[in-house]
Every structure is written in structure tokens, then in C-alpha cells.
Design an enzyme around this catalytic site. Structure first.
Site, PDB file in Angstrom:
ATOM      1  N   CYS A   2       8.550  10.184   2.930  1.00 12.01           N
ATOM      2  CA  CYS A   2       9.769  10.811   2.428  1.00 12.01           C
ATOM      3  C   CYS A   2      10.752  11.018   3.562  1.00 12.01           C
ATOM      4  O   CYS A   2      10.387  10.993   4.734  1.00 12.01           O
ATOM      5  CB  CYS A   2       9.417  12.161   1.811  1.00 12.01           C
ATOM      6  N   ARG A  31      13.447   5.739   3.274  1.00 10.58           N
ATOM      7  CA  ARG A  31      12.089   6.260   3.437  1.00 10.58           C
ATOM      8  C   ARG A  31      11.418   6.558   2.102  1.00 10.58           C
ATOM      9  O   ARG A  31      10.214   6.810   2.053  1.00 10.58           O
ATOM     10  CB  ARG A  31      12.116   7.533   4.286  1.00 10.58           C
ATOM     11  N   TRP A  81       9.097   9.774  -1.786  1.00 11.14           N
ATOM     12  CA  TRP A  81       8.248   8.656  -2.190  1.00 11.14           C
ATOM     13  C   TRP A  81       6.979   9.327  -2.717  1.00 11.14           C
ATOM     14  O   TRP A  81       6.204   9.903  -1.959  1.00 11.14           O
ATOM     15  CB  TRP A  81       7.931   7.757  -0.997  1.00 11.14           C
ATOM     16  N   ASN A 107       6.943  16.011   3.868  1.00  8.03           N
ATOM     17  CA  ASN A 107       6.590  14.586   3.945  1.00  8.03           C
ATOM     18  C   ASN A 107       5.134  14.526   4.369  1.00  8.03           C
ATOM     19  O   ASN A 107       4.756  15.171   5.351  1.00  8.03           O
ATOM     20  CB  ASN A 107       7.481  13.896   4.989  1.00  8.03           C
ATOM     21  N   GLY A 108       4.314  13.768   3.644  1.00  2.00           N
ATOM     22  CA  GLY A 108       2.903  13.647   4.012  1.00  2.00           C
ATOM     23  C   GLY A 108       2.010  13.976   2.835  1.00  2.00           C
ATOM     24  O   GLY A 108       2.452  13.968   1.682  1.00  2.00           O
ATOM     25  N   GLU A 490       5.567 -14.572   6.617  1.00  2.00           N
ATOM     26  CA  GLU A 490       6.716 -13.665   6.563  1.00  2.00           C
ATOM     27  C   GLU A 490       7.683 -14.084   5.441  1.00  2.00           C
ATOM     28  O   GLU A 490       8.212 -13.235   4.719  1.00  2.00           O
ATOM     29  CB  GLU A 490       7.422 -13.654   7.931  1.00  2.00           C
ATOM     30  N   LYS A 494       8.709 -11.625   2.334  1.00  2.00           N
ATOM     31  CA  LYS A 494      10.099 -11.289   1.970  1.00  2.00           C
ATOM     32  C   LYS A 494      10.327 -11.537   0.484  1.00  2.00           C
ATOM     33  O   LYS A 494      10.944 -10.739  -0.201  1.00  2.00           O
ATOM     34  CB  LYS A 494      11.110 -12.122   2.781  1.00  2.00           C
ATOM     35  N   GLU A 497       8.408  -8.877  -1.727  1.00  2.00           N
ATOM     36  CA  GLU A 497       8.911  -7.509  -1.762  1.00  2.00           C
ATOM     37  C   GLU A 497      10.326  -7.409  -2.323  1.00  2.00           C
ATOM     38  O   GLU A 497      10.683  -6.394  -2.907  1.00  2.00           O
ATOM     39  CB  GLU A 497       8.799  -6.804  -0.398  1.00  2.00           C
ATOM     40  N   HIS A 513      -8.352 -27.117   1.950  1.00  2.00           N
ATOM     41  CA  HIS A 513      -9.564 -26.308   1.813  1.00  2.00           C
ATOM     42  C   HIS A 513      -9.467 -25.366   0.617  1.00  2.00           C
ATOM     43  O   HIS A 513     -10.250 -24.422   0.513  1.00  2.00           O
ATOM     44  CB  HIS A 513      -9.803 -25.523   3.106  1.00  2.00           C
ATOM     45  N   LYS A 616      10.435   2.423   3.529  1.00  2.00           N
ATOM     46  CA  LYS A 616      10.528   1.704   4.789  1.00  2.00           C
ATOM     47  C   LYS A 616       9.489   2.169   5.803  1.00  2.00           C
ATOM     48  O   LYS A 616       8.895   1.373   6.508  1.00  2.00           O
ATOM     49  CB  LYS A 616      11.928   1.847   5.377  1.00  2.00           C
TER      50      LYS A 616
HETATM   51  O1  M6R Z   1       7.917   0.378  10.909  1.00  2.00           O
HETATM   52  P1  M6R Z   1       6.868  -0.691  11.016  1.00  2.00           P
HETATM   53  O2  M6R Z   1       7.377  -1.897  11.742  1.00  2.00           O
HETATM   54  O3  M6R Z   1       5.597  -0.179  11.610  1.00  2.00           O
HETATM   55  O4  M6R Z   1       6.559  -1.121   9.535  1.00  2.00           O
HETATM   56  C1  M6R Z   1       5.536  -2.027   9.267  1.00  2.00           C
HETATM   57  C2  M6R Z   1       5.604  -2.535   7.846  1.00  2.00           C
HETATM   58  O5  M6R Z   1       5.479  -1.484   6.945  1.00  2.00           O
HETATM   59  C3  M6R Z   1       6.925  -3.268   7.565  1.00  2.00           C
HETATM   60  O6  M6R Z   1       7.124  -4.335   8.444  1.00  2.00           O
HETATM   61  C4  M6R Z   1       6.941  -3.802   6.119  1.00  2.00           C
HETATM   62  O7  M6R Z   1       5.982  -4.798   5.976  1.00  2.00           O
HETATM   63  C5  M6R Z   1       8.323  -4.305   5.743  1.00  2.00           C
HETATM   64  N1  M6R Z   1       8.710  -3.750   4.467  1.00  2.00           N
HETATM   65  C6  M6R Z   1       8.394  -5.777   5.591  1.00  2.00           C
HETATM   66  O8  M6R Z   1       9.660  -6.215   5.257  1.00  2.00           O
END
Ligand code: M6R
Length: 621
Positions: A2, A31, A81, A107-108, A490, A494, A497, A513, A616
Site C-alpha cells: 500500500c 503501490r 492493495w 501497509n503490511g 521479459e 510485459k 501483466e 524439447h 508496483k
Molecule cells: O522493485 P523491484 O525491482 O524489486 O520489483 C520486482 C518485481 O516485482 C517487478 O520487476 C515486477 O515484476 C514488474 N511489475 C514487472 O514489470
């Protein structure tokens, strides 16, 4: 996960506390965006003014517009969140004491909340939400009833809580005080002139001040308009480290782009250039000043383990190829949550590299702690100053990507790879595994990357067009070899998500394989083709892979180096990227994939900055 903001300032009650807190929440909304709420402390009166609403911050803003809150001297705000309890108005924060005099945001996760809830219910307290946070509000109220000192009340409750938390509390009796407590969850202090701030990260207050204080683990902070006092949970005073945020507030604005993600993709040339800036001395030797780790320690390292999550872990996988090649040190890359719980073999000769944009990812933080307990040296590659991971690591190499607001990581990825290359070249220099002119040549090649990345962005019209035409696609596969493999993963992440489409990245060599069974007529497959100027066999093997899937009906979307005409007979679409040394190629080849995912998600009408279910900063395990 959060976002938390606290503000205290105006001696006279006015609208600034709400304005600051809502502005901070807007910057922290990445967040979590299930619901949001605020509590204002009036200068006089027996009740706090509060508003909270399920859904995005805009819903709360509309509510405040419709029903304005009175002027205040202090305020707290929260964007959620959800962990305990659905994202409803009732479960939104703040949570209040029964008399409405005290408010708490959190938060937590409070792991012992069930037993605390039972204790409160037995004492006759009526709880109205399903959250773990509400118990804290009632416990602090009870502690305050005995000792009417908000700081002491929060401190005494913090000692009873298990789990992870950042808590902020306000009370009507203390109109110019906000108290915060943190345990395994982030909180930073912003220092203003006659006003002070609290935030989950510096983005909460960079519009107002760049002067900040880092808080340590298990600390309680009390801010008034003119004072900041920090103690541990036992009340012993603590000296907090002061730092200056080098982010520009404008960097956290959309700057005319339709989304933060689009803006951040366009920021990438700068993110790479700034991460490279000032890393060499006048003779051209690499000097990583902010590394703060003894060279003798780095010389005796016999194994490197990169720990990270999500995109940051893919940056680590790219780094593995480069560091092993340049330094001849074995590099393992592991998801932080897997590393932590598998009893990894780590000792004083192990260098653990923790990669994180936010510096707050709980899985990575826990892995950092575990590695240090086992005697490893931990070096953090982090973007956010004042965050927890660098503070708990032995050394830090900051990326200079600026604030990344969109949930999907883009510029942080490129900056992480760049920083990891710098680390690899630095180790090669230190250990003599590369000649100085080889290192200089690679640094020169790196310095050419911002311009090349810019060229990919400027020439992305075709990828945007193809993405828009594929808004109905059900599944996309991504294939790559060598450094193209993490790029493939990656690209798939993308797309998952942002566009909620099934997507998977594979090592192209793995195709036969198993994954080739997925290929049927029309299946879209991106293939990241290595440079034909690199190891020839790698290029020709990937060309063979393209033929294999095309023969089975795949629609081939090829990312290849400019001038590579070998791909043309087998590609339905080609997206060319500038020529680049093989190990540095991910910095250009991932960019069309980011743009593809963003554009396709936009064509589907989705919010690319705030995809569903995500946050995030993943600050709970
Ligand atoms: O803040 P961080 O780089 O530690 O975050 C790691 C992942 O949560 C972050 O890269 C996540 O996979 C992204 N949403 C990807 O776009």
C-alpha cells in the site's frame, strides 16, 4: 504494497494537508489501487474528518469534491492493495477507534491479528471491517486511554505486533502530530520548512522537498511542523540518516504522454546514460564510488548469486552472461523467494547481488538478510534512494533511472542491466580478467546505447501498428537464445501483466524439447535473433528455429539486427534494431517488446499504468 502519506504543517488549519496528502497518494498509487482514504485532524474538535472509497484514487477525489472535508492541520492518506478483506469502502483505510478520535493507516500484514481481534472482542470492542489493520486502531486507542501520548501508545502496540507493518496514526488531541512506526515495511521522512512529511517512498513528497531521512528497522517517528524525533520500539532516541533525493519532481509526471509507461519507455535513453554517467576517472578507469565495498573482498569472490524478482530477475539473467564472460566468475541467478527458502550454499567468498527498482521488495529483502546471515557480501543494485534493501546491504550501486511510476517496469530494467554491466566490467578491471583497452572498448559501446535505444523508440511505428492489429490474439510465445532468452521472458511478462494475454518466453533451444507442441496455425511467436556478427552458430541456430515453427504454421514476429537479411524469408514481420555487441543487445532488443505490450494493451482499452491485481512494490511475501 500500500501507499502511505502523512503530513503536518500549517499552524493554522487550512486545505494544504489534504492537498499534500492527495498529491502524495497520486504519486504512490502505483503501490496499490484497490481503494483509498484520508483522515484529517482539525485544529479543534472531538472527531477526525475522514473519507474513504473503494476503487482507484479518482473515486476518493470525486467523493471529496462532492462532500468537502473541513480545514485541517495534519493529515494521513492511504492507497490500498488488499490483503485482509475485499477492497470495499469499509475495509479501506484509515481505520478509526470507536470514538472516532484516532485513525490508523497500515501497509503490511499483521500476522497475529486474529488473536488480537479476539482479545478486543472479548473486551467488548466492536470491529466493523475484515482488516488486520483495524485491530491496531483499537489497540492504540486503548493504550492511549491509559497513557495519553500518541507516540508511546503506538510504540507499545508496535511491540505486540507480528508480521510486517508501516503504521501511521493521528489523534484529535494532537492536531500537529503524525506518528509512524515501521517493521519490515518502508517509511521515509520528508523534511520541509515549517512542515514535515512521511511517505512509503520519496515519491510521496518530492513535489515539496528533496531533503529526507531514512528510517531504520523497528523505529518510531513523530513529526510536528518543526520537529522530527525518532526512537526505537523501546523509546531510545535514534539518529536517522539524512539524504537528498536526486529525483526531479517533474520526472514523476506524465510530461505530455498518454501514460506513465509510454513516458518511461521514452525515458530509457536517459536512464541508461545517467546510470553510466560519472563512473570513470580521468584515465578512463571505472570508479564505482558509491559501491562502498572493500576491493579485497571483491578480489576473493569465487561465486556470484543474483537475487531478484520479476523483471529485475531477468536483468540479473542478462548480467549472468556478461559477468561470467568478462570475469570468469560463476554467476547463479535466483528468484529471491526461492533462494531464501532452499538453504543455499553461501559463504564469505560469495557475492550476492540484489537487484530491485523499489529497494523494498519483501522477497528480495528477506533473501538479502538471509545471505548476510550466512556470511555473504551483499551488493544492491537499486533505483530508489532511502529504501530498505540498500540500507541493509554491504554495498550499493544506484541506477539513475529516475522515478518509475508505471507498474510494468521498463526503464528500471535497462538501468539495472547497465549497472550490472558496470559491475561486471569493474570486477574484470579489478581482477585483471580483461585488458584495460577491452574494458574501455566495451564502455564506449555502452555509451553508444542511449542513441541506439532512441532510434528504436523513434522507429517503433511498425511494432505499434502490428500490436494494434493483434488486440484479439489469445496467446503469444517468445523465443530467444543466450542473452535473448531473458529478453524473451521479459517480453512475455510485459504482455501478461499489461494485456492479460497468455504469453511465455522460452529458450529457443528448448523448443524441440516440448514447447513446439504449442505451435499451430497462426500461433504468434516473437523470436529474438542474435547478431549474425556474433557467434555465427548462435545466429544460424535461431534462424533454423524460426523455420521449424514457421513450417508448423506459426506467425513469426522477428526482432533482428539491422542488415540481417537472413531472417527475411522466414519472418511474417521484422522489427530491426541497431547493431550492438552481442552482450549488450538486450538494451535494444527488449524495447520493441515493451512497446508491443503497451500498444496491444492500450488497443484492448486497458490501463497500462495500473494493471489489474498488481502493485508496483511487492512489500509482503
Ligand atoms: O522493485 P523491484 O525491482 O524489486 O520489483 C520486482 C518485481 O516485482 C517487478 O520487476 C515486477 O515484476 C514488474 N511489475 C514487472 O514489470
Amino acid at each position: 504494497m500500500c501507499g502511505i502519506v502523512g503530513y503536518v504543517g500549517a499552524q493554522q488549519a487550512n486545505g494544504r494537508p489534504l492537498e499534500v496528502v492527495m498529491g502524495g497518494l497520486k504519486r504512490l498509487e502505483y503501490r496499490g489501487y484497490d481503494s483509498a482514504g484520508v483522515a484529517l485532524v482539525p485544529q479543534e474538535g472531538r472527531a477526525l474528518a475522514t473519507a474513504k472509497k473503494a476503487g482507484k484514487l479518482a473515486n476518493l477525489a470525486a467523493e471529496l469534491e462532492a462532500t468537502p472535508l473541513p480545514a485541517a492541520t495534519a493529515a494521513i492518506g492511504h492507497t490500498r492493495w488488499a490483503t485482509h478483506g475485499a477492497p470495499t469502502d469499509v475495509n479501506a483505510h484509515p481505520h478509526l477507534s470507536e470514538d472516532g478520535a484516532l485513525a490508523v493507516i497500515h501497509n503490511g500484514i499483521i500476522e497475529n491479528f486474529a488473536e488480537l481481534r479476539a482479545e478486543l472482542e472479548a473486551a467488548g470492542v466492536t470491529l466493523t471491517s475484515e482488516t488486520d489493520t483495524e485491530v491496531v486502531a483499537h489497540l492504540v486507542a486503548a493504550a492511549y486511554a491509559t497513557t495519553p501520548d500518541l507516540t508511546e501508545a503506538l510504540r507499545s502496540v508496535a511491540r505486540r505486533l507480528h508480521g510486517t507493518f508501516t503504521l501511521l496514526a493521528v489523534h484529535v488531541d494532537a492536531p500537529d502530530v503524525v506518528v509512524g512506526a515501521r517493521h519490515d515495511s518502508p517509511l521515509v521522512v520528508g523534511l520541509g520548512d515549517g512542515e514535515n512529511y512521511l511517505g512509503s517512498d520519496v515519491a510521496a513528497f518530492i513535489a515539496h522537498t528533496r531533503e529526507a531521512l531514512e528510517l531504520g528497522q523497528d523505529q518510531v517517528v513523530t513529526i510536528t511542523p518543526t520537529t522530527v524525533s525518532v526512537t526505537d520500539f523501546d523509546g531510545n532516541p535514534v539518529e536517522a540518516r539524512r539524504f537528498t533525493v536526486d529525483w526531479d519532481a517533474a520526472a514523476a509526471e506524465k510530461g505530455g504522454f498518454g501514460s506513465f509507461m509510454d513516458k518511461e519507455i521514452h525515458d530509457q535513453p536517459h536512464a541508461v546514460a545517467d546510470t553510466l554517467l560519472g563512473r570513470t576517472d580521468t584515465t578512463g578507469r571505472l570508479v564505482l564510488d558509491d559501491l562502498r565495498v572493500d576491493e579485497a573482498v571483491l578480489r576473493q569472490v569465487d561465486k556470484i548469486i543474483v537475487i531478484a524478482c520479476g523483471t529485475a530477475a531477468y536483468a540479473g539473467q542478462v548480467a549472468k552472461y556478461a559477468i561470467e564472460h568478462w570475469c570468469r566468475i560463476p554467476v547463479e541467478v535466483e528468484l529471491a523467494h526461492e533462494f531464501r527458502y532452499r538453504d543455499p550454499i553461501v559463504n564469505s567468498k560469495t557475492l550476492v547481488v540484489a537487484v530491485s527498482q523499489s529497494g523494498e521488495t519483501m522477497d528480495t529483502l528477506m533473501a538479502v538478510r538471509h545471505a548476510r546471515e550466512q556470511g555473504a557480501t551483499v551488493l544492491a543494485i537499486v533505483n530508489t534512494h532511502g529504501s530498505t534493501i540498500p540500507r541493509e546491504s554491504d554495498a550499493v550501486l544506484y541506477t539513475h533511472a529516475g522515478p518509475e511510476v508505471a507498474v510494468a517496469s521498463t526503464k528500471a530494467f535497462l538501468a539495472q542491466i547497465t549497472a550490472a554491466y558496470l559491475l561486471g566490467l569493474y570486477l574484470a578491471q579489478l581482477r585483471g580478467t580483461k585488458f584495460p583497452d577491452e574494458i574501455a572498448e566495451m564502455l564506449d559501446a555502452l555509451r553508444e546505447l542511449p542513441e541506439k535505444i532512441q532510434a528504436v523508440i523513434d522507429g517503433a511505428g511498425h511494432v505499434r501498428e502490428v500490436a494494434r492489429s493483434m488486440a484479439d490474439v489469445a496467446s503469444v510465445l517468445f523465443l530467444g537464445r543466450h542473452v535473448g532468452y531473458p529478453v524473451a521472458m521479459e517480453g512475455a511478462l510485459k504482455l501478461k501483466e499489461l494485456a492479460y494475454i497468455h504469453a511465455e518466453g522460452f529458450a529457443a533451444g528448448e523448443l524441440k524439447h516440448g514447447p513446439i507442441a504449442l505451435i499451430e496455425e497462426g500461433q504468434a511467436v516473437f523470436i529474438i535473433v542474435p547478431s549474425p556478427r556474433g557467434r555465427d552458430s548462435l545466429h544460424s541456430k535461431v534462424i533454423s528455429n524460426i523455420q521449424e515453427i514457421r513450417a508448423r504454421g506459426a506467425r513469426t514476429l522477428v526482432i533482428a539486427e539491422e542488415g540481417d537479411s537472413d531472417v527475411l524469408p522466414f519472418a511474417d514481420e521484422v522489427f530491426y534494431v541497431p547493431q550492438t555487441p552481442v552482450l549488450l543487445a538486450p538494451l535494444v532488443s527488449v524495447v520493441p517488446l515493451q512497446i508491443f505490450a503497451m500498444e496491444l494493451a492500450t488497443a484492448k482499452g486497458l490501463d497500462v499504468d495500473q494493471p489489474r491485481n498488481l502493485a508496483k512494490s511487492v512489500t509482503v511475501e
